[in-house]
Design a protein around this motif. Structure first.
Motif, PDB file in Angstrom:
ATOM      1  N   ARG A  76       0.930  -1.232  -0.035  1.00 62.57           N
ATOM      2  CA  ARG A  76      -0.008  -0.011   0.013  1.00 62.57           C
ATOM      3  C   ARG A  76       1.026   1.364   0.007  1.00 62.57           C
ATOM      4  NH1 ARG A  76      -4.515  -1.776   4.363  1.00 62.57           N
ATOM      5  NH2 ARG A  76      -5.760  -2.888   2.827  1.00 62.57           N
ATOM      6  N   TYR A  77       2.142   0.924  -0.164  1.00 65.29           N
ATOM      7  CA  TYR A  77       2.916   2.317  -0.056  1.00 65.29           C
ATOM      8  C   TYR A  77       2.583   3.241  -1.242  1.00 65.29           C
ATOM      9  CZ  TYR A  77       7.202   4.935   0.469  1.00 65.29           C
ATOM     10  OH  TYR A  77       7.955   6.109   0.364  1.00 65.29           O
ATOM     11  N   ASN A  78       2.464   4.597  -0.779  1.00 64.59           N
ATOM     12  CA  ASN A  78       2.276   5.700  -1.933  1.00 64.59           C
ATOM     13  C   ASN A  78       3.104   6.740  -1.481  1.00 64.59           C
ATOM     14  OD1 ASN A  78       1.478   7.602  -3.130  1.00 64.59           O
ATOM     15  ND2 ASN A  78      -0.797   7.466  -2.827  1.00 64.59           N
ATOM     16  N   LYS A 135       2.498  10.380  -0.449  1.00 60.67           N
ATOM     17  CA  LYS A 135       1.760  10.488   0.963  1.00 60.67           C
ATOM     18  C   LYS A 135       3.070  10.821   2.149  1.00 60.67           C
ATOM     19  CE  LYS A 135      -2.496   8.535   0.397  1.00 60.67           C
ATOM     20  NZ  LYS A 135      -3.682   8.041   1.221  1.00 60.67           N
ATOM     21  N   VAL A 136       4.164  10.796   1.438  1.00 61.10           N
ATOM     22  CA  VAL A 136       5.457  11.173   2.443  1.00 61.10           C
ATOM     23  C   VAL A 136       5.896  12.442   2.320  1.00 61.10           C
ATOM     24  CG1 VAL A 136       7.528   9.855   3.592  1.00 61.10           C
ATOM     25  CG2 VAL A 136       5.780   8.505   2.332  1.00 61.10           C
ATOM     26  N   HIS A 137       6.279  13.183   3.293  1.00 64.56           N
ATOM     27  CA  HIS A 137       6.940  14.519   3.155  1.00 64.56           C
ATOM     28  C   HIS A 137       8.148  14.575   4.124  1.00 64.56           C
ATOM     29  CE1 HIS A 137       3.025  15.657   1.149  1.00 64.56           C
ATOM     30  NE2 HIS A 137       2.394  14.814   1.984  1.00 64.56           N
ATOM     31  N   TYR A 138       9.031  15.382   3.764  1.00 65.90           N
ATOM     32  CA  TYR A 138      10.178  15.412   4.555  1.00 65.90           C
ATOM     33  C   TYR A 138      10.438  16.848   5.124  1.00 65.90           C
ATOM     34  CZ  TYR A 138      10.833  10.661   3.149  1.00 65.90           C
ATOM     35  OH  TYR A 138      10.833   8.958   3.046  1.00 65.90           O
ATOM     36  N   GLU A 139      10.542  16.936   6.322  1.00 62.98           N
ATOM     37  CA  GLU A 139      10.874  18.568   6.988  1.00 62.98           C
ATOM     38  C   GLU A 139       9.697  19.313   6.923  1.00 62.98           C
ATOM     39  OE1 GLU A 139      12.898  18.171   9.195  1.00 62.98           O
ATOM     40  OE2 GLU A 139      14.039  16.249   8.565  1.00 62.98           O
ATOM     41  N   LYS A 140       9.183  19.248   5.971  1.00 61.00           N
ATOM     42  CA  LYS A 140       8.085  20.269   5.262  1.00 61.00           C
ATOM     43  C   LYS A 140       6.999  19.687   4.529  1.00 61.00           C
ATOM     44  CE  LYS A 140      10.318  22.223   1.365  1.00 61.00           C
ATOM     45  NZ  LYS A 140      11.185  23.441   0.778  1.00 61.00           N
ATOM     46  N   TYR A 141       5.931  20.255   4.603  1.00 66.07           N
ATOM     47  CA  TYR A 141       4.484  19.928   3.922  1.00 66.07           C
ATOM     48  C   TYR A 141       4.722  20.615   2.407  1.00 66.07           C
ATOM     49  CZ  TYR A 141       0.250  18.158   2.579  1.00 66.07           C
ATOM     50  OH  TYR A 141      -0.932  17.381   2.122  1.00 66.07           O
ATOM     51  N   MET A 149       1.219   2.874   6.714  1.00 57.90           N
ATOM     52  CA  MET A 149       0.412   2.831   5.417  1.00 57.90           C
ATOM     53  C   MET A 149      -0.051   1.180   5.100  1.00 57.90           C
ATOM     54  SD  MET A 149       1.907   4.753   2.290  1.00 57.90           S
ATOM     55  CE  MET A 149       2.998   6.439   2.542  1.00 57.90           C
ATOM     56  N   GLN A 150       0.094   0.261   6.044  1.00 56.50           N
ATOM     57  CA  GLN A 150      -0.361  -0.971   6.019  1.00 56.50           C
ATOM     58  C   GLN A 150      -1.700  -1.138   6.642  1.00 56.50           C
ATOM     59  OE1 GLN A 150       1.496  -1.918   2.773  1.00 56.50           O
ATOM     60  NE2 GLN A 150       0.648  -3.830   3.544  1.00 56.50           N
ATOM     61  N   PHE A 186       1.976  11.338   6.006  1.00 56.97           N
ATOM     62  CA  PHE A 186       3.213  11.287   6.819  1.00 56.97           C
ATOM     63  C   PHE A 186       4.324  12.411   6.651  1.00 56.97           C
ATOM     64  CE2 PHE A 186       1.499   7.370   6.240  1.00 56.97           C
ATOM     65  CZ  PHE A 186       0.912   6.816   7.407  1.00 56.97           C
ATOM     66  N   LEU A 187       4.497  13.015   7.817  1.00 58.38           N
ATOM     67  CA  LEU A 187       5.706  14.253   7.443  1.00 58.38           C
ATOM     68  C   LEU A 187       6.668  13.776   8.383  1.00 58.38           C
ATOM     69  CD1 LEU A 187       6.715  16.916   6.750  1.00 58.38           C
ATOM     70  CD2 LEU A 187       4.996  18.244   8.325  1.00 58.38           C
ATOM     71  N   VAL A 188       7.756  13.464   7.863  1.00 57.40           N
ATOM     72  CA  VAL A 188       9.243  13.022   8.610  1.00 57.40           C
ATOM     73  C   VAL A 188       9.878  14.107   9.016  1.00 57.40           C
ATOM     74  CG1 VAL A 188      11.111  11.546   8.264  1.00 57.40           C
ATOM     75  CG2 VAL A 188       8.868  10.739   7.108  1.00 57.40           C
TER      76      VAL A 188
END
Lengths: 168, 168
Positions: free
Chosen positions: A157-159, A162-168, B31-32, B44-46
């Motif tokens: 289900r990885y997308n 939907k992942v952001h790093y440090e900022k949106y 995400m699973q 998700f914001l890392v």
């Protein structure tokens, strides 16, 4: 962790009772979930009687599988005993996921039926068990040994969007 | 399953970066999670930059540990893309628990800070990241290698009074 990545919603089941020690493990897994202020807002209603399972299956068009399952765990909360009521659905979501993951780990399969926040479903569950007013139905976890053609297996289900790093 | 029974809230951390492949696994675990109508309402914001972690630590008196952590994962939802908005907190609770369990499995430790439903905290997170209006802050999962005196270990939360059979 395999249980997380392989868990699927399993909606048909073998005609096989779930062993008592497994039922116990599922409940214990639910109770190990984190909760706001460690309030542990949950109670668990274990249903294995065919008649009650059939009745629960009439909750909505999405819940028919309960009638063919050997086990349903109805998750409840006591509004009078909640330390952090605003976090009730989140806490119960974590407890529900623990039960589903433990089921996967034990070779079982399950599906989560949402009840909380859908007033007709809340009333439906409340009426079946004649719950006192302060007892809030949260959801139903339906569990059994996976039926023919059903199994827990990895579906990605990885997308990355939907992942952001440090900022949106 | 060990991760479920041994997971604890870990609130202090070694001064050690978390490897990229472990960060990736944590996000993938989130995400699973199951979600209503498989709506996967999460983003998700890392966060690994010290300055931002320190700022997040000022959210409340319970969040100071973020400033000393190598990683925070801020869970968000997009209100415009939700299939089943009423189930948002439950779905996100399951995703949060997946991340915490995967962290435990990977030898890490974490703690879940609630944001959703506490308007000051929502605003606090929204302001730090200048989130668009449709993006809803849900919670913060703080993660690191457990610090001195901290470890994931079994503490029994089982309470037989919270289990009912067939009827309430």
């Amino acid at each position: 962790m395999d249980a997380i990545f392989n868990r699927r919603s399993i909606r048909s089941y073998l005609d096989k009772k779930i062993e008592d020690d497994k039922v116990d493990k599922l409940i214990r897994a639910g109770m190990q979930a984190p909760s706001a202020m460690n309030g542990q807002p949950w109670e668990f209603l274990v249903v294995q009687e065919k008649d009650t399972l059939k009745k629960l299956g009439e909750m909505s068009m999405f819940s028919k599988m309960v009638g063919g399952a050997p086990l349903a765990i109805v998750l409840l909360g006591n509004a009078k005993k909640m330390r952090a009521k605003a976090f009730f659905p989140q806490d119960m979501g974590a407890a529900s996921e623990n039960i589903l993951l433990e089921a996967t780990y034990l070779g079982l399969g399950g599906v989560w039926l949402g009840v909380n926040s859908i007033s007709e479903r809340e009333k439906f569950v409340r009426d079946i068990f004649k719950l006192p007013e302060e007892i809030m139905p949260f959801g139903i976890i339906v569990i059994g040994y996976p039926g023919a053609g059903q199994e827990n297996k990895f579906v990605d289900r990885y997308n990355p969007e939907k992942v952001h790093y440090e900022k949106y």
